[in-house]
Scaffold this active site. Structure first.
Site, PDB file in Angstrom:
ATOM      1  CB  CYS A 173      -0.885  -0.012   1.246  1.00 11.92           C
ATOM      2  SG  CYS A 173      -1.828   1.501   1.514  1.00 11.92           S
ATOM      3  N   PRO A 174       0.591   2.259  -0.813  1.00 18.83           N
ATOM      4  CG  PRO A 174       0.525   4.494  -1.559  1.00 18.83           C
ATOM      5  CD  PRO A 174       1.380   3.509  -0.807  1.00 18.83           C
TER       6      PRO A 174
END
Lengths: 188, 85
Positions: free
Chosen positions: B18-19
């Site tokens: 992430c992200p």
């Protein structure tokens, strides 16, 4: 029909024009109200290694959602945008309740650097993006990274110290305007 | 489950967390044409919720399918995102 004296026809024409103008105004307001373009403004005040991540991750993700994003960096938050300093942000070992060591030990020289190196290693192993990658990505995807002018001068930084594409010459009033227009406002 | 779509492009984001799976997915789908389907292959278990959330909150894309599998002992998550406009 005379043009210089008001007639019933003239009044009708004026009324029709007024109605048309109002209809256009209503259509514009409706379009504005139904605009689902979201906006987020983050105020980033911290410049430690761990505090640089949340605003950058949220900003780049919001940009992927197609949101308009402004990150206003002030005080130590400026270091995130500082090309040299951003590569050398430190994790503070002292006073950090999440660090697995007592403060007396954390305060020893070199502990911040060691804690930062450990975290950098973990970040690499985990496939987490670096701060520099997230800054490049944010700028690439249209995030407006702003550096507070007052704190640039307070910290004696130069506008050239920041990454290309960073907005300078902005202050609290600019930040407030963005916040007022935003669906999401965060202070980090 | 029968596959009722043709994959136009595949994006490999294995190893990224992430992200990045979301950001890369967005970047990969932008140049595609309406009707194209992007396959995203990730090792991030959070991508199951995140890709769904991104697709729900973003106009012009539709999540067709998500699959969990395994690749050499590692969990792999596959996402099929259609560009709708």
């Amino acid at each position: 029909m005379s043009t210089d004296t008001p007639t019933a026809d003239g009044a009708d024409t004026a009324l029709a024009a007024r109605i048309e103008a109002l209809e256009q105004e209503i259509a514009a307001l409706k379009a504005e109200a139904s605009n689902d373009q979201k906006k987020m403004t983050i105020v980033a005040t911290q410049g430690s290694f761990d505090m640089a991540y949340p605003p950058l991750i949220l900003a780049s993700t919001a940009a992927a959602f197609g949101w308009e994003v402004v990150v206003f960096h002030t005080f130590w938050g400026l270091d995130i945008l500082h090309e040299k300093k951003s590569k050398n942000l430190k994790l503070s070992a002292v006073g950090n309740p999440s660090m697995p060591m007592p403060n007396a030990l954390a305060a020893l020289p070199g502990m911040d650097s060691m804690a930062t190196r450990m975290m950098e290693k973990r970040i690499k192993e985990n496939g987490t993006a670096t701060i520099e990658e997230l800054i490049d990505l944010s700028l690439e995807t249209g995030v407006d990274l702003q550096a507070c002018q007052m704190t640039i001068e307070l910290m004696e930084y130069d506008e050239d110290d920041f990454y290309d594409g960073v907005t300078t010459g902005v202050g609290a009033a600019t930040a407030l305007n963005h916040m007022a227009e935003s669906d999401v406002q965060l202070l980090v | 489950m029968s596959v009722e779509y043709e994959i136009s492009e595949t994006l490999d984001v294995k190893g990224l967390s992430c992200p990045m799976p979301i950001v890369k997915t967005k970047q990969a789908i932008d140049p595609l044409s309406a009707g194209d389907v992007l396959e995203v292959i990730s090792t991030d278990s959070g991508s199951m919720s995140d890709i769904r959330g991104w697709a729900d909150g973003t106009g012009g894309v539709e999540l067709l399918d998500q699959k969990e599998g395994e690749d050499g002992g590692d969990a792999v998550f596959k996402h099929y995102v259609k560009k709708t406009e």
